[in-house]
Structures are given as structure tokens and as C-alpha cells.
Design a protein around this motif. Sequence first.
Motif, short mmCIF file in Angstrom:
data_model
loop_
_atom_site.label_atom_id
_atom_site.label_comp_id
_atom_site.label_asym_id
_atom_site.label_seq_id
_atom_site.Cartn_x
_atom_site.Cartn_y
_atom_site.Cartn_z
N TYR A 1 7.69 -16.36 46.56
CA TYR A 1 6.47 -16.27 47.37
C TYR A 1 6.20 -14.83 47.80
CZ TYR A 1 6.55 -21.38 47.56
OH TYR A 1 6.54 -22.71 47.22
N PHE B 1 10.25 -19.23 36.40
CA PHE B 1 11.02 -19.37 37.64
C PHE B 1 11.79 -20.69 37.67
CE2 PHE B 1 11.20 -21.17 41.93
CZ PHE B 1 11.93 -20.20 42.59
N ILE C 1 6.72 -20.15 55.64
CA ILE C 1 7.34 -21.48 55.59
C ILE C 1 8.77 -21.40 55.05
CG2 ILE C 1 7.27 -23.70 54.35
CD1 ILE C 1 4.20 -23.60 54.66
N SER C 2 8.94 -20.75 53.90
CA SER C 2 10.28 -20.73 53.30
C SER C 2 11.24 -19.88 54.13
CB SER C 2 10.23 -20.27 51.84
OG SER C 2 9.46 -19.11 51.72
N LEU D 1 1.44 -17.63 53.63
CA LEU D 1 1.73 -18.92 54.27
C LEU D 1 3.09 -19.45 53.82
CD1 LEU D 1 0.87 -21.37 55.99
CD2 LEU D 1 -0.17 -22.33 53.94
N PHE D 2 3.33 -19.41 52.51
CA PHE D 2 4.59 -19.95 52.00
C PHE D 2 5.77 -18.99 52.20
CE2 PHE D 2 1.95 -23.29 50.49
CZ PHE D 2 2.80 -24.40 50.50
N LEU E 1 13.04 -19.41 46.35
CA LEU E 1 11.63 -19.73 46.59
C LEU E 1 10.97 -18.65 47.44
CD1 LEU E 1 11.67 -23.58 47.28
CD2 LEU E 1 10.47 -22.42 45.43
N ASP F 1 2.23 -14.55 48.89
CA ASP F 1 1.71 -15.82 49.42
C ASP F 1 2.19 -15.96 50.86
OD1 ASP F 1 1.16 -18.45 50.01
OD2 ASP F 1 1.61 -19.18 48.00
N ARG G 1 4.54 -13.12 45.03
CA ARG G 1 3.15 -13.56 44.87
C ARG G 1 2.28 -13.18 46.07
NH1 ARG G 1 3.53 -19.77 42.72
NH2 ARG G 1 4.21 -19.32 40.60
N VAL H 1 16.33 -22.16 48.39
CA VAL H 1 15.29 -21.77 49.35
C VAL H 1 15.10 -20.25 49.32
CG1 VAL H 1 14.60 -21.78 51.79
CG2 VAL H 1 15.70 -23.80 50.80
N THR I 1 11.19 -19.64 57.40
CA THR I 1 11.56 -20.50 58.53
C THR I 1 12.65 -21.48 58.12
OG1 THR I 1 9.30 -20.36 59.35
CG2 THR I 1 10.65 -22.13 60.26
#
Lengths: 123, 280
Positions: free
Chosen positions: A92, A3, A103-104, A99-100, A88, A97, A95, A85, A106
Motif C-alpha cells: 500500500y 505480489f 489500516i494495515s 487509507l489502506f 500488505l 494508498d 501504491r 500484514v 494499525t
Amino acid sequence: MAFEDKLSMILTIGILTSSALMLIGIAAILIQGGAAGHSIKSLIAANTTVNTRTLTLQDAFSGLSGITAIYLGIMVLASLPVLTVAALLTRYIGRKDNLFIAISATVLFDMLVAIFLIPYLLH
Amino acid sequence: MLLLLLVAAGVLAGFIGAITGLGGGVVVVPFLALYLGVPIAYATGTSLISTIATSTGSARSYIKERIANMHIGVSLEIGTTLGAITGSLIAAEVYALHLQYIIYILFGLVLFGSSYFSIRKLKMKNFVPGKADWSTKLFRLNGSFIDEATKKKINYHGRRWLLGLAIMFIAGMLSGLLGIGSGVLKVLAMDSAMTLPIKVTTTTSDFMIGVTAATSSGIYWERGFLQPLLIAPVVLGVLVGARLGSKYLVKLNSRVVRYLFIVVLIVLGSQMLLRGLGVF
């Protein structure tokens, strides 16, 4: 390809494209003696009144000129952090994921609101 | 002539920005406003776009070399993006009310404050990791990198994420207001508040600066703070300077980076403050 390597490559291509556009834009303005109805003197001056508000996107893209290339170059450059972003976020999502992802997403939302919605409301 | 001076300013800003994590704005804004007579609104607009170039130019190297910590960076971007929106809206009002001196004074103060914190930090001999807290595990604020100066693998972990986030909001606000990357505060937030090693903070800051600056770019564009023929030559110079800077950072000692960081902050801070007060 990992990545990080892909992202690095995208950023490299983006920077090369942006700098090429800006270089072409400057060269075109110097060769043509101006752009979009403005002389070199009024374009390349510390106190010029030519800016992104007085010379709108519509003016810049109504005909091809050095300004068109420079505006495109700025837009390509400003889009690179947005793409980072977004990349990213997709990583995520892949994956799972949560939480991330939140976050990303947002951060991406904040960026898009600031770049497109707020200027539209201010106009 | 003006074109060449703009390119030269860009090269210098890009180099300093890449090796200190400052983003280059602290060089671009004073140079354009103090020495080339560019209105401060255009100087900050040019700086804002050039910081995207500096940041992206060096971040792509650090991302590839795995020094920049993307987890830490993106988690703190929530603060910087909201701060950037706030700051750029305040900037629009400041210029509409012709209160430009505020920008000069604030710029000077920001640089002075940052140099003070950096001098204080120099008293520390080596990187000392802080005690992990709840946020270390939740936000995965840990990682490792090879220090090129010592050839040793450095394991690290961050902490106090909420404090870091609060400082990042202020960093984003100053970025939007002054057109700088606010790498100063970003580095301090990660370095002093979150106790991360300087190489991780400067490289992660580089990744973050671009995101913060891009957030403000739409409002700057709409308000007319962007002048295309100032931006293009500075950006081209910045890209060359950033490439040179990112080549040297991995070979430089942390203390060398810090000393350079402090000298730049004090000189430019004095000049901007004096201009704001009508002296220089």
C-alpha cells in the motif's frame, strides 16, 4: 512476479521451515529421550507442567535440544501472519494508498503490541 | 500413542478447517479436552497455534488463486486484532480464577449459535448480492472469482462494513478467549452482514484467522497456555489436513461446504456444552 505470488511463496517457505523445525524437534526428543532436563514422559503427557511459562525461552535456548527446534518452529509460524500484514503495508505504501496504509499500519501495530509489549507488562 | 492421536487430530482439524473456513480449532479443542484429557488451557493454546498453521496453509493457495479478498480482510482485521487482545486477557483471568467451565459452556454456545445461523442461511437458493452502500466504494469491497462448480465468473460487492467490523471484534475476542480462529463468526460477518459469497468469505476468513490467532499468541505464551509437545504433532497434522482441504474447496459446491459446516458445529457444540455443565 505478482505480489500475490510472492506472498504465497513466502508463506510456503515459512510453513516448510516451521514444520521442518517441529519435526526435527520431535525426532530429537524421541532419540535423546527428552530435552532441556525433562524426560519424554514429562514432555509428552496430557497433564504435563512443562509449558512456555515453566520452560522459558532462556531455558530452551541455553543449549540445543528438541525443545529449541520446536520453540523456533512455533515462533516462525506465529511470525507469518505478521509478515503478511507487513507485506500488505509495503504494497500500500508503494501504491500511495493512504487509507489502506493507515489500516494495515494499525493492524500491524495492534499485533506487535499484543505479541511483545503486553506479555512484557504481564510478566 | 499420544503423539499419533495428536497428529490424527491435526489432520482432521486441518481438513475441516480448510474447507469450511473454521480454522480447525473447533475440532482440536474438543478432541484434546474431551477425548485425550488435555487441560482446556493447553487445548486452547494448541488450537490457537494450529489455527495459524491451518489458516496460513490454506490462505497461501487462496491468495495465489486470487479468491481471498485482501482489501476486505485487512480492513476488518482492525476489529479482530483488538478483539483478540481483549479475549486473551480475559482468558488469562478466567484460568487464573479456575473458571474453566465457562470456556466449555461458551465454546458450546458459540458452536450452537453458529449452526443456527448457517441452517437459516441454507434456505437461500443462490448468492444474492446486497445493495451497495457508502462503505462499498470507500473500502473497495468488490471483486470477482471463477466458481469452479459452475465455471462462471461471479462478480460481487460487500456492504455494511461497520456491522462487519463490530462482529469481527466479537470474533477476535472469542478467538483470544477460546483459542479458535473464530472462522464461524468471521464467515458469518462477511456472509450474512456484508452479503459476500461463501467462497470469498471462507477464503478471506482463512487469511484473517492467522492474523487474529498470532495476535493472541504472545499472551498465551507468557501465561503458559502453550505446551510444545502437544503443539508440534497437532501442527504437523494440521498442515497435511489443510493441504488436502484446500485442494478440495475450489471443487466443492457451496451447499456441500455448508452442510459439513453445520454437522461439525452441532456435534462438537453439544459435547462441549455438556462438559461445561458437568454432564459429559
